[in-house]
Write a protein that holds these residues in place. Structure first.
Motif, short mmCIF file in Angstrom:
data_model
loop_
_atom_site.label_atom_id
_atom_site.label_comp_id
_atom_site.label_asym_id
_atom_site.label_seq_id
_atom_site.Cartn_x
_atom_site.Cartn_y
_atom_site.Cartn_z
N GLN A 67 18.71 -2.36 -17.69
CA GLN A 67 20.01 -0.74 -17.76
C GLN A 67 20.62 -0.98 -18.89
O GLN A 67 21.29 0.44 -18.87
CB GLN A 67 20.61 -1.43 -16.26
CG GLN A 67 20.92 -0.04 -16.02
CD GLN A 67 22.07 -0.79 -14.81
OE1 GLN A 67 21.93 -2.22 -14.11
NE2 GLN A 67 23.52 -0.02 -14.59
N MET A 68 21.48 -2.20 -18.85
CA MET A 68 22.61 -2.23 -19.99
C MET A 68 21.98 -0.98 -21.66
O MET A 68 22.69 0.02 -22.09
CB MET A 68 22.78 -2.82 -20.53
CG MET A 68 23.93 -3.72 -19.78
SD MET A 68 25.26 -2.96 -19.62
CE MET A 68 25.11 -1.84 -17.79
N VAL A 70 41.96 -7.28 -10.97
CA VAL A 70 41.08 -5.76 -11.79
C VAL A 70 39.68 -6.53 -12.35
O VAL A 70 38.63 -5.92 -12.66
CB VAL A 70 42.00 -4.53 -11.58
CG1 VAL A 70 40.67 -3.58 -12.77
CG2 VAL A 70 42.48 -4.08 -10.42
N PHE A 71 40.93 -6.93 -12.94
CA PHE A 71 40.45 -7.54 -14.68
C PHE A 71 39.20 -8.39 -14.32
O PHE A 71 37.68 -8.21 -14.46
CB PHE A 71 41.14 -8.44 -15.24
CG PHE A 71 40.75 -8.47 -17.17
CD1 PHE A 71 40.27 -7.00 -17.72
CD2 PHE A 71 39.82 -8.97 -17.55
CE1 PHE A 71 40.38 -7.33 -19.17
CE2 PHE A 71 39.45 -9.61 -18.27
CZ PHE A 71 39.77 -8.30 -19.36
N TYR A 75 31.25 -7.64 -12.30
CA TYR A 75 30.54 -6.05 -12.29
C TYR A 75 29.50 -6.12 -13.62
O TYR A 75 28.70 -5.69 -13.92
CB TYR A 75 31.61 -5.15 -12.23
CG TYR A 75 30.80 -3.97 -12.27
CD1 TYR A 75 29.69 -3.05 -11.55
CD2 TYR A 75 31.07 -2.80 -13.82
CE1 TYR A 75 29.15 -1.96 -11.90
CE2 TYR A 75 30.21 -1.69 -14.36
CZ TYR A 75 29.34 -1.51 -12.90
OH TYR A 75 28.66 -0.75 -12.87
N VAL A 76 30.41 -6.47 -14.65
CA VAL A 76 29.66 -5.84 -15.83
C VAL A 76 28.35 -6.79 -16.22
O VAL A 76 27.40 -6.61 -17.14
CB VAL A 76 30.84 -6.04 -17.38
CG1 VAL A 76 29.78 -6.10 -18.53
CG2 VAL A 76 31.98 -4.65 -17.62
N PHE A 77 28.68 -8.07 -15.84
CA PHE A 77 27.89 -9.62 -16.06
C PHE A 77 26.74 -9.71 -15.61
O PHE A 77 26.01 -10.27 -16.22
CB PHE A 77 28.60 -10.83 -17.38
CG PHE A 77 29.37 -10.45 -18.51
CD1 PHE A 77 28.83 -10.53 -19.27
CD2 PHE A 77 30.84 -9.89 -18.76
CE1 PHE A 77 29.68 -10.12 -20.69
CE2 PHE A 77 31.52 -9.80 -19.57
CZ PHE A 77 30.48 -9.73 -20.20
N ARG A 125 24.65 -6.38 -14.59
CA ARG A 125 24.56 -5.82 -14.98
C ARG A 125 22.73 -6.12 -16.03
O ARG A 125 22.77 -7.31 -16.61
CB ARG A 125 24.65 -4.65 -15.88
CG ARG A 125 26.38 -4.13 -15.78
CD ARG A 125 25.71 -3.31 -14.03
NE ARG A 125 26.24 -4.38 -12.99
CZ ARG A 125 26.04 -4.30 -11.82
NH1 ARG A 125 25.07 -3.61 -11.09
NH2 ARG A 125 26.82 -4.75 -10.97
N LYS A 126 21.76 -6.05 -15.60
CA LYS A 126 20.55 -5.86 -16.08
C LYS A 126 20.92 -5.64 -17.75
O LYS A 126 20.99 -4.57 -18.00
CB LYS A 126 19.25 -5.92 -14.53
CG LYS A 126 19.10 -6.52 -13.80
CD LYS A 126 18.03 -5.81 -12.82
CE LYS A 126 17.86 -6.18 -11.65
NZ LYS A 126 18.72 -5.30 -11.14
N LYS A 127 20.35 -6.33 -17.98
CA LYS A 127 19.48 -6.07 -20.26
C LYS A 127 18.77 -5.07 -19.87
O LYS A 127 19.24 -4.02 -20.91
CB LYS A 127 19.47 -6.82 -20.17
CG LYS A 127 19.19 -6.15 -21.93
CD LYS A 127 18.52 -7.87 -22.65
CE LYS A 127 18.54 -7.60 -24.12
NZ LYS A 127 18.99 -5.86 -24.65
N MET A 161 36.11 -6.66 -12.96
CA MET A 161 35.14 -5.92 -13.33
C MET A 161 34.56 -6.66 -14.82
O MET A 161 32.94 -6.45 -14.72
CB MET A 161 36.43 -5.05 -14.53
CG MET A 161 36.05 -4.36 -15.87
SD MET A 161 36.02 -5.25 -16.98
CE MET A 161 37.25 -5.61 -17.26
N LEU A 162 35.22 -7.90 -14.89
CA LEU A 162 34.09 -8.78 -15.74
C LEU A 162 32.71 -9.02 -15.06
O LEU A 162 31.57 -9.64 -15.50
CB LEU A 162 34.45 -9.82 -16.23
CG LEU A 162 36.15 -9.74 -17.27
CD1 LEU A 162 36.20 -11.35 -17.91
CD2 LEU A 162 35.59 -9.37 -18.67
#
Lengths: 52, 722
Positions: A41-42, A26-27, A33-35, A37-39, A30-31
């Motif tokens: 959007q963040m 899971v971890f 997924y998070v990294f 993402r486009k800047k 998740m990582l």
């Protein structure tokens, strides 16, 4: 009762191993997924509380 | 402002903004309730603190004795002060993050009044001695049901708001709120499985080791999902708001969220290290507790770095000052937690005031100071004015900080001192301080200092109350705040191929389900194996059910909250077996519904108490503890001598225990009271031999019977080993 149903579970030792495996999977997902993402959007998400 | 202009370009031609109103009344009401109950809860806390210095303050009556009002203090500050503050902050931020009014004003009102009624019923029932004895879940079953219903109302209201929201995206604060809703519901329901005997009495469905594990899975996660995740949600909203800049790293906040909720749920067993809990569960608890440090500190750093480049503002803005101390407190408490879960540190710290210090860093700094900052920020906005006095708020900040320091340092000092004294061996290999009371008297001065710290903190809270009242008086309350936004879908989104984003960040229900899955996996791994009793709890043939009189005595022990000061769990250390006797085995607790292991040793462990003293010793000691142990700070219990034991429910209690699996013979409930009387008369006769004229029907007889039974079963059959 639930107790009796579960009474026969053997190999308790496997539980910590299962735990760590699930956690690790899971971890990492998740990582990833998070990294990915486009800047932009963040930044947009981060700005949400500042709107009135 | 630039944000809006960017958005405008994407708006479909001809679209008009909706005009709508935020509900500020509900926010204000919860905030007021929080401050009022905060004052009450902390004053009760001050009273229990002082009782440890001046036992006379127990006033010799049931309703104000330590064991009954300590739970009143914890429940009041957790569920009334912090609970109402959470709701105030959530109702304010959810509406604005969703750009809509709450889903239903009626639900908001039911939630508010329902919650206050629950608090009121807690304030009445706890001093009356209606309690399950399980920490932070003391309230009896009718109130448990009420809590469940009100929580459903709250959840429906928040999820409904999310569904009708105008804002496309779901901000990370909302994730923390959703996780809170889901997890608190699961925790509360699972831990509250109990079999009612009457309207105000029930027995825990679980027994002994199982009960302990469920309770601390609950207790630990109540800290996580009532005192931490909602506050992190509030932090991610109110900190950027007050700092007027976005959170340092949004990516980090997502990592923070998932790792926190995923790891927290597994760490519960760290409350039970060195107990009769199976080893593998203890180790699992330790590993995950140590891992917790990463997300916790990630969150703290994310909060503090949000203020980067704005430190000059922190110096001038009292709201930011409160937030900085809150985050620092969060960082300290979440560093200390994993530290305490290491077995060797735990061996020293557990059962001592170190733990009390630890939770108060969390409660006073993290929850308290964050709440204060939030209210100082909110009130001027709700009442359309400026804060009545900035300098008063500044004074509150300093006196509150001083209060925390004066609270925490004496507690750490007391914890170390007493923990070391318990373990200290003299040159000839015996305990250096065999009399427990010596280790108490050594730290009573620290208890006095702690009470001063608490007083300072309360003075600060009074200053806040005054400041907010004056702010409200000088302003004009804006009950319905007008706002404008486009409906969802009007603004064109450009997210081709961004599948996961849509799945996760725009689907509140799916988010809730995912969060639920995450916590359920952790819970299952932790709880299922322990539900398989036979493989985990070694059976012991010599361990028998309590006699009816002992069972009644045990319920008196629960009613008086003796477990607030006494553990019943001798750990396998030489220092403990020397002091108390044989260490406790899991199999000894199989008939204990609920378990009474305790978590704090203000007095000595009682698990091997049986046969240690004659009945007459207990009689005198309960009536006036100092008559047997000079310098004792235990409260006196004179009413146990005066009041007659209620035996009308004996049959129901026996029958209920049988339902829960305790092997009383069928039909035994009919004979139970006869056996009870016979045993009571024996004890009364023994007391008479010692020159005490006691009524065999008095409550104290039952309590003595229970105390004399404690931990004696295994002595009967030395052959049976786990």
């Amino acid at each position: 009762m639930i107790r009796n149903v579960l009474e026969n579970i053997g190999g308790i030792e496997i539980y910590p191993i299962i735990s760590l495996t699930i956690f690790f999977t899971v971890f990492s997902t998740m990582l990833v997924y998070v990294f990915t993402r486009k800047k932009k959007q963040m930044d947009k998400m981060a700005g949400l509380p500042l709107e009135p | 402002m630039e944000q809006t202009s960017i958005l405008k370009e994407q708006v479909a031609p001809g679209a008009v903004m909706d005009t709508f109103q935020y509900d500020n009344t509900i926010v204000r009401n919860f905030a007021i309730a929080s401050v009022v109950f905060g004052l009450v809860g902390m004053l009760v806390g001050l009273l229990v603190a002082l009782q440890l210095v001046y036992p006379e303050l127990n006033f010799g009556i049931p309703y104000t004795s330590y064991g009954r009002i300590r739970p009143l203090h914890t429940n009041a500050v957790i569920f009334a002060f912090v609970g109402n503050a959470i709701f105030a902050g959530v109702y304010y931020s959810v509406q604005r993050l969703c750009k809509t009014r709450m889903f239903s004003d009626a639900l908001s009102k039911i939630h508010f009044w329902g919650w206050q009624l629950i608090i009121l019923s807690a304030a009445i029932t706890l001093p009356l001695g209606f309690t399950t004895s399980k920490e932070y879940a003391e309230l009896e079953w009718p109130i448990d049901i009420a809590i469940t219903l009100i929580w459903v109302v709250f959840s429906a209201n928040v999820i409904g708001t999310l569904i009708k929201r105008r804002e496309e995206h779901i901000y990370v604060a909302m994730w923390f709120y959703i996780a809170t809703l889901v997890t608190v519901a699961v925790l509360h329901i699972v831990n509250s499985f109990e079999l009612p005997i009457s309207f105000f009495k029930s027995y825990s469905w679980y027994a002994g080791v199982q009960d302990a594990l469920v309770q601390w899975w609950y207790g630990h996660n109540a800290v996580a999902f009532f005192l931490t995740t909602p506050y992190l949600g509030l932090m991610y909203y109110f900190l950027p708001k007050a700092a007027q800049r976005p959170v340092f790293s949004y990516r980090l906040s997502i990592v923070h969220f998932w790792s926190l909720i995923f790891i927290y749920i597994w760490a519960g067993p760290h409350h039970l290290l060195y107990t009769a809990l199976p080893d593998w569960a203890q180790s699992l608890g330790t590993v995950f507790s140590v891992m917790l440090i990463a997300p916790s500190w990630g969150g703290m750093v994310n909060g503090l770095l949000t203020l980067r480049g704005a430190w000059d503002r922190v110096r001038n803005d009292v709201v930011l000052k409160f937030y900085v101390v809150a985050l620092t407190g969060y960082g300290m408490a979440t560093f200390e937690g994993p530290l305490l879960s290491l077995k060797n540190v735990n061996a020293l710290g557990h059962y001592t005031d170190w733990i009390v210090g630890h939770v108060h860093i969390g409660a006073l700094a993290w929850n308290g100071f964050f709440t204060f900052g939030m209210f100082y920020w909110l009130f001027p906005r709700l009442f359309r004015t400026r804060l009545y006095s900035k300098s008063l708020a500044n004074a509150h900040f300093w006196i509150g900080t001083l209060g925390i320091v004066f609270y925490a340092i004496p507690m750490y000092w007391a914890g170390f001192t007493q923990g070391l004294m318990w373990k200290q061996f003299g040159p000839n290999g015996t305990l250096q301080y065999p009399n427990f009371i010596e280790t108490v008297n050594a730290i009573v001065p620290m208890y006095a200092l702690r009470a001063i710290g608490g007083t300072l903190y309360i003075v600060g809270l009074i200053m806040l109350a005054y400041n907010l009242v004056r702010t409200a008086a000088q302003g004009k309350f804006l009950a319905n705040e007008e706002a404008q936004a486009y409906s969802r879908g009007v603004i064109k989104q450009n997210h081709e191929g961004d599948f996961w984003h849509r799945v996760l960040e725009r689907r509140p229900v799916r988010m809730a389900v995912l969060a639920l899955v995450a916590i359920l996996i952790g819970s299952a791994v932790e709880l299922i194996p322990t539900w398989t009793v036979k493989s985990n709890v070694p059976q012991m043939a010599s361990v028998l059910p309590y006699t009816p009189l002992e069972l009644q005595g045990r319920d008196l022990y629960i009613r008086e909250g003796c477990n607030a000061c006494h553990s019943q769990m001798v750990r396998p250390f030489r220092s403990e077996t020397e002091r108390y006797g044989e260490y406790s085995k899991a199999g000894e607790f199989v008939y204990d519904h609920p378990f009474l292991w305790g978590s704090k040793r203000t007095g000595p462990d009682l698990h091997r108490l049986g046969d240690k003293y004659p009945d007459s010793w207990h009689y005198h000691h309960m009536l006036e503890p100092t008559s047997m142990t000079s310098g004792s700070i235990m409260p006196p219990y004179p009413w146990l001598v005066d009041d007659k034991l209620d035996v009308s429910n004996t049959a129901d209690k026996i029958a209920a225990m049988r339902t829960l699996g305790v092997p009383y013979a069928p039909g035994y409930e009919q004979k139970a009271n006869a056996d009870l009387q016979a045993q009571a008369k024996q004890i009364a006769a023994r007391l008479k031999d010692a020159g005490i004229k006691a009524d065999h029907e008095a409550e104290i007889i039952a309590l003595i019977a229970y105390m004399q039974r404690l931990g004696t079963d295994i002595k009967k059959a030395p052959a049976s080993q786990p």
